[in-house]
Every structure is written in structure tokens, then in C-alpha cells.
Design a protein around this motif. Structure first.
Motif, PDB file in Angstrom:
ATOM      1  N   ALA A  52       2.653   2.767  -5.714  1.00  0.00           N
ATOM      2  CA  ALA A  52       1.729   3.071  -6.812  1.00  0.00           C
ATOM      3  C   ALA A  52       0.473   3.800  -6.327  1.00  0.00           C
ATOM      4  O   ALA A  52       0.508   4.512  -5.326  1.00  0.00           O
ATOM      5  N   SER A  53      -0.634   3.634  -7.069  1.00  0.00           N
ATOM      6  CA  SER A  53      -1.906   4.271  -6.714  1.00  0.00           C
ATOM      7  C   SER A  53      -2.957   3.181  -6.590  1.00  0.00           C
ATOM      8  O   SER A  53      -2.730   2.041  -7.004  1.00  0.00           O
ATOM      9  N   GLY A  54      -4.125   3.536  -6.047  1.00  0.00           N
ATOM     10  CA  GLY A  54      -5.207   2.562  -5.909  1.00  0.00           C
ATOM     11  C   GLY A  54      -5.567   1.914  -7.241  1.00  0.00           C
ATOM     12  O   GLY A  54      -5.769   0.701  -7.322  1.00  0.00           O
ATOM     13  N   GLN A  55      -5.645   2.727  -8.298  1.00  0.00           N
ATOM     14  CA  GLN A  55      -6.006   2.189  -9.615  1.00  0.00           C
ATOM     15  C   GLN A  55      -4.983   1.163 -10.095  1.00  0.00           C
ATOM     16  O   GLN A  55      -5.343   0.116 -10.631  1.00  0.00           O
ATOM     17  N   LEU A  56      -3.693   1.482  -9.925  1.00  0.00           N
ATOM     18  CA  LEU A  56      -2.643   0.570 -10.394  1.00  0.00           C
ATOM     19  C   LEU A  56      -2.617  -0.702  -9.557  1.00  0.00           C
ATOM     20  O   LEU A  56      -2.473  -1.799 -10.096  1.00  0.00           O
ATOM     21  N   ARG A  57      -2.785  -0.574  -8.250  1.00  0.00           N
ATOM     22  CA  ARG A  57      -2.760  -1.759  -7.388  1.00  0.00           C
ATOM     23  C   ARG A  57      -3.926  -2.697  -7.698  1.00  0.00           C
ATOM     24  O   ARG A  57      -3.838  -3.898  -7.477  1.00  0.00           O
ATOM     25  N   SER A 112       2.641  10.461  -1.170  1.00  0.00           N
ATOM     26  CA  SER A 112       1.953   9.310  -1.740  1.00  0.00           C
ATOM     27  C   SER A 112       2.257   9.238  -3.228  1.00  0.00           C
ATOM     28  O   SER A 112       2.546  10.256  -3.863  1.00  0.00           O
ATOM     29  N   TYR A 113       2.158   8.044  -3.779  1.00  0.00           N
ATOM     30  CA  TYR A 113       2.310   7.824  -5.217  1.00  0.00           C
ATOM     31  C   TYR A 113       3.639   8.369  -5.735  1.00  0.00           C
ATOM     32  O   TYR A 113       3.675   9.248  -6.605  1.00  0.00           O
ATOM     33  N   VAL A 125       0.823  -1.224   0.000  1.00  0.00           N
ATOM     34  CA  VAL A 125       0.000   0.000   0.000  1.00  0.00           C
ATOM     35  C   VAL A 125       0.856   1.272   0.000  1.00  0.00           C
ATOM     36  O   VAL A 125       0.325   2.368  -0.201  1.00  0.00           O
TER      37      VAL A 125
END
Lengths: 316, 212
Positions: free
Chosen positions: A99-104, A236-237, A96
Motif C-alpha cells: 500500500a502507501s503511507g496514507q493507507l498504512r 512502490s505502491y 512496508v
């Protein structure tokens, strides 16, 4: 993007055979790194073999008391898995942090291990890069190297492995399971999975063409407190400048690996043994022989301070 | 495939002509060493998926991203192309209930999938609660990133509800809650160059509160 043909594989050996038969073929799972690189023609496969239907999307308990993580489990699902959160917190924390939520949501476990470096010279096809074009030279050496490697690098390449997940897996002594076109299976300790560049920086890992990752196994839980401290330019990211994955036991012993510093998650077992003596003792041993550039020499004291912060938290 | 409008055709014509002129002018400088043989044509592939509940079937060059399939072939231009490299989040859509960057996914890999775009969330007459909250809280300026922000925001609240962990969570075994810090961390894959972040967070907080 260069033209390619596409097939959706029905079973693992057929997939491995298709990629073994064509040296310009590649597997595709989540595609988040591969497609990014194909758009700028750093990657130019002529054939893609989509492995999403192969069923490697489960997390199961092993007889040894560990976990077997299917190669296609998404980063989000691996981080969210209850047993991982409870028993392998360092792994959830590392995933966590990346990357980002979309990529994960799209990136797979195997793909995360196979992601390529983010060295800016690797991405720029106008620049010399031994990793992208063997023998063309390395524009990063003597160039802008703030984000690049400080140890385990070579005269031909100073790129880093950019990921977070693998750094936690290194602390956990994970094992990468593969199958090849002949059905031969291999278990590769994560310590041996990513290569040091040497004079062949074009080869990131020890995998052969067409060898397919089926799973990553984790040994039984270590207990202790789990940490993933990531230092980066944004909150983040962003990729790690330095990251520290650690499992610390109540008596002060433990394990530690560093990210953002080398061609592979960087762990020196002899340095682990120095954890009870504090952060400076550990990093002095772990980074013995480091060859930083003027731009990235800051990573060495930063690694010590990031580890000191983890050890202070472990005591609290 | 619906017909391309005259306006689009003429705009494309101008762009093509412009590119050709530029290439001619640039030719003496960038000639031989950079020349790359053109890719041989690849046969088109069929793909079928559902977009906003509707079955769609397309015949596509395998290189077509999900984003380009939505925008250029299905003319669902609500989903935006920002960076085209997964960095900005303008292309965020939901596939089988989870948000992804549609620019980093091949359309042909989505056979049988259910895709939801901004057009499927609400309509001008019947806004999705998140769309209404963005309007109320002024969660945008230029609006280019907004469809991606809204798709992501809806998905983020669902991820929090499903207990997906995040970087800012203290106790990993606890259920996350929709705090401002949580929402900001989870929205970091959506960039807004106008800087509407604080209003976006307020819009999300209102929807999260109404749900709780």
C-alpha cells in the motif's frame, strides 16, 4: 454508495451481536478497503458497526515470549513497533512493502487480513464473478489473468489473496483470535484462516457472520535472517505479482511462504524442509499441482528466482 | 452551513439537466436488467470535529466521506478529489497528526478528531515552509495534486523524524534519514500526472535540511 445506518460500538460483544443479528451488516475499522468497494457497490452493507473504540490497539508481550497484536493496531504502528522490527523483521518488511503511507496509517491489522481480492473481474460489476455474485460464473477464467492465482484456485474462482502482511504472518505461524456474539472465543492458526475457494469463493475466510477479530498473536521469535522480497510492476505502491516471505537460519534451514499466487498466503511445510537444497527444489514442491493460465505461468519461474535471490542474500 | 453561491447552483443545475438528458437517451439500451431500487433515505447524523483548530459540527448522510465533508459542507476546497479510491493521494489530510486518504474515510467516524488540511498549514501571507519550498522549486505544474503532495510531504518528514520504517530501509533497527530514495518511496501514494516528482523531492530535501 448504497445507503446504510451506522453505529459506534462500545464493547466487543455488543459489536458482534449487532453484526450477527443482521446478515447485511459489517464491521468497519480503517475502512480503506471496505469503503473503496462500497463506492462501486461491490460491497453493499445496510449497517456498519464501527469498532474503533473497542481498545484493541495495543501490542503486548505474551507469557510464551511472543507478541499479541490488537486487531486495531494500524499497519504503520505494527511495522514501526520496536520488538517487531527487531524480532519479526519479516513482518515489518512485508507491511512496508504494501500500500502507501496514507493507507498504512489507517488500515488495521484485522482489516489487512480481511481485505478482499483485487481480481479486476471482482471489481467490475458488469462482469460475471462467483465471488461477488455466487453462481454467476467466472469471467477471469479465460479472461485477463496475468495477476491471478496459479495454485489453490478452483473451477469457480482463480483470484488471489492480495495482501503482504499475512504472508509474513504465515511464515511466523501467527494465530488469529476472535470473539462471537455469545462471548465464545476462538484461536485460528493463520494457515487455516483464509479458505481455498473450492465451490464457495464468496467466503474468503473461515469467520462466521458477526465473529470479530480481537488480536493476532505471534509465537516467540524464530531468530535467523528475515526477508520479504516483493516483485511487482512498479517499485512502490503496487500489488505483488509474486512475493516471498522467508526466515532463514545460519545452517540454511528455514521457512518460506509465497504471496500473490493463491487464495491464501502459500506455504507448504514439506517444501520448507528442502530449503538447504536450494530455491528450485523448494518451489518444485511448494507449487506441485499448480494450474497456471497462459497469462500467469510466468509466476512459477518468478517465484523460484525471487526465492533464489533471497537465499543468495541469506548466505552473503 | 454557509449558503451555496449562485455560480455553484447554476453549474450544478446544468450538470443535473445534462445527466437527466443522458439517462433518457440511454434508457432503451440499459433499461430493466440494470435497474436498482433507490436506497431508502438514511437519517442524517451529527458529527463534531476540529478542522484547522476550529470546532465544526455537521449533520451528514452517513455515506459522506471526510473528503466530501471538507469540500462540499465546509467549503474547504483546497483538499482535492482525484480518484476517490485512495490511489492518487490528492485528498491527503492529517488526522490526529498522521496523513490519511480522506476519500476512504467516513466523516461520521471522525467524531472528536483533529483534522488539518492544506488551509491549516499556511496562508498566502504566511506560507508553511513546505509550501514556500514547493513554490521555490517549482514542485507542480497544473497544481491539482499539490495540496495532497504538500500535506503528505510535511507528514513524511515527521514520519522520518519519528523513525517510522520504510521499504527502502536497509537496517530496520536504525533510524531512517531523509534521503532522496527514502522520500520518493514514502511519497508513492501521491501521484502527479504532470510529473513534477524531482522538484517535489528537491522541495522536501530543502525543508528536511533546514530542519536537521
Amino acid at each position: 454508495m448504497r445507503a446504510f445506518t451506522y453505529e459506534r460500538a462500545k464493547d466487543a460483544s455488543a459489536a458482534a451481536r449487532a453484526v450477527t443479528a443482521n446478515p447485511a451488516a459489517k464491521f468497519i475499522a480503517g475502512g480503506t478497503n471496505l469503503l473503496d468497494l462500497m463506492k462501486i457497490e461491490v460491497e453493499t452493507p445496510t449497517h456498519l458497526v464501527d469498532v474503533q473504540d473497542l481498545g484493541f490497539d495495543k501490542i503486548e508481550a505474551t507469557r510464551e515470549g511472543g507478541l499479541r497484536i490488537g486487531a486495531l493496531v494500524t499497519n504503520t504502528n505494527l511495522a514501526a513497533e520496536e520488538r517487531v522490527r527487531r524480532d519479526y523483521g519479516v513482518l515489518t518488511r512485508a507491511i512496508v512493502a504494501g500500500a502507501s503511507g496514507q493507507l498504512r496509517n489507517k488500515a488495521s491489522t484485522a482489516g489487512n487480513l480481511l481485505q478482499r481480492t483485487r481480481c479486476p473481474y471482482f471489481y467490475d460489476t458488469n462482469m460475471a464473478c462467483n465471488k461477488r455474485k455466487p453462481g454467476s460464473g467466472c469471467a477471469a477464467i479465460g479472461g485477463y489473468s496475468r495477476q491471478l492465482g496459479v495454485i489453490g484456485v478452483s473451477d469457480s474462482c482463480i483470484a488471489t489473496f492480495p495482501g503482504d502482511m499475512a504472508v509474513a504472518m504465515r511464515v511466523l505461524d501467527a494465530v488469529v483470535e476472535t470473539v462471537d456474539a455469545t462471548g465464545q472465543r476462538r484461536s485460528i492458526p493463520i494457515a487455516d484462516f483464509h479458505r481455498l475457494w473450492g465451490d464457495k469463493p464468496e467466503q474468503d475466510t473461515v469467520l462466521k457472520q458477526g465473529e470479530l477479530i480481537t488480536a493476532v498473536t505471534l509465537p516467540k521469535p524464530l531468530g535467523g535472517k528475515h526477508f520479504y522480497e516483493k516483485v511487482r510492476d512498479r517499485a512502490s505502491y503496487a500489488y505483488a505479482l509474486v512475493s516471498v516471505a522467508a526466515v532463514i537460519q545460519p545452517d540454511g534451514t528455514g521457512r518460506v511462504a509465497f504471496g500473490g499466487v493463491a487464495p491464501r498466503p502459500w506455504r507448504v511445510e514439506a517444501a520448507d524442509a528442502l530449503l538447504p537444497r536450494g530455491a528450485a527444489a523448494v518451489t518444485a514442491r511448494a507449487f506441485q499441482g499448480a494450474t497456471p493460465t497462459k497469462d500467469n505461468a510466468f509466476k512459477l519461474p518468478l517465484a523460484t528466482r525471487a526465492l533464489a535471490s533471497v537465499l543468495a542474500e541469506a548466505k552473503a | 452551513m454557509p449558503e451555496t453561491s449562485e455560480l455553484e447552483l447554476s453549474r450544478r443545475g446544468v450538470l443535473t439537466a445534462g445527466a437527466a438528458t443522458a439517462a433518457l437517451v440511454a434508457a432503451p439500451v440499459s433499461a430493466a436488467p440494470m435497474a436498482i431500487a433507490p436506497s431508502p433515505p438514511t437519517p442524517a447524523m451529527q458529527v463534531r470535529f476540529k478542522v484547522n483548530g476550529e470546532r465544526r459540527e455537521l449533520s451528514l448522510d452517513p455515506r459522506t466521506t471526510l473528503l466530501d465533508a471538507l469540500r462540499e459542507h465546509l467549503h474547504l476546497t483546497g483538499t482535492k478529489k482525484g480518484c476517490d479510491h485512495g490511489q492518487c493521494g490528492a485528498c491527503t489530510v492529517m488526522v490526529d497528526g498522521v496523513r490519511i486518504n480522506s476519500c476512504l474515510s467516513l466523516a461520521v467516524m471522525h467524531e472528536g478528531d483533529e483534522i488539518t488540511t492544506i488551509e491549516g498549514l499556511g496562508t498566502p501571507d504566511k506560507l508553511h515552509p513546505m509550501q514556500a519550498a514547493f513554490v521555490k522549486h517549482d514542485g507542480y505544474q497544473c497544481g491539482y495534486c499539490t495540496p495532497g503532495q504538500i500535506c503528505s510531504a510535511v507528514a513524511v518528514l515527521d514520519e522520518i523524524k519519528r523513525g517510522v520504517p520504510s521499504h527502502v530501509q536497509g537496517d530496520l533497527t536504525a533510524k531512517p534519514t531523509a534521503t532522496n530514495v527514502e522520500m520518493r518511496e514514502r511519497m508513492s501514494g501521491n501521484i502527479c500526472r504532470c510529473g513534477a516528482y524531482s522538484n517535489i523531492a528537491e522541495a522536501m530535501a530543502e525543508v528536511a535540511g533546514a530542519k536537521a
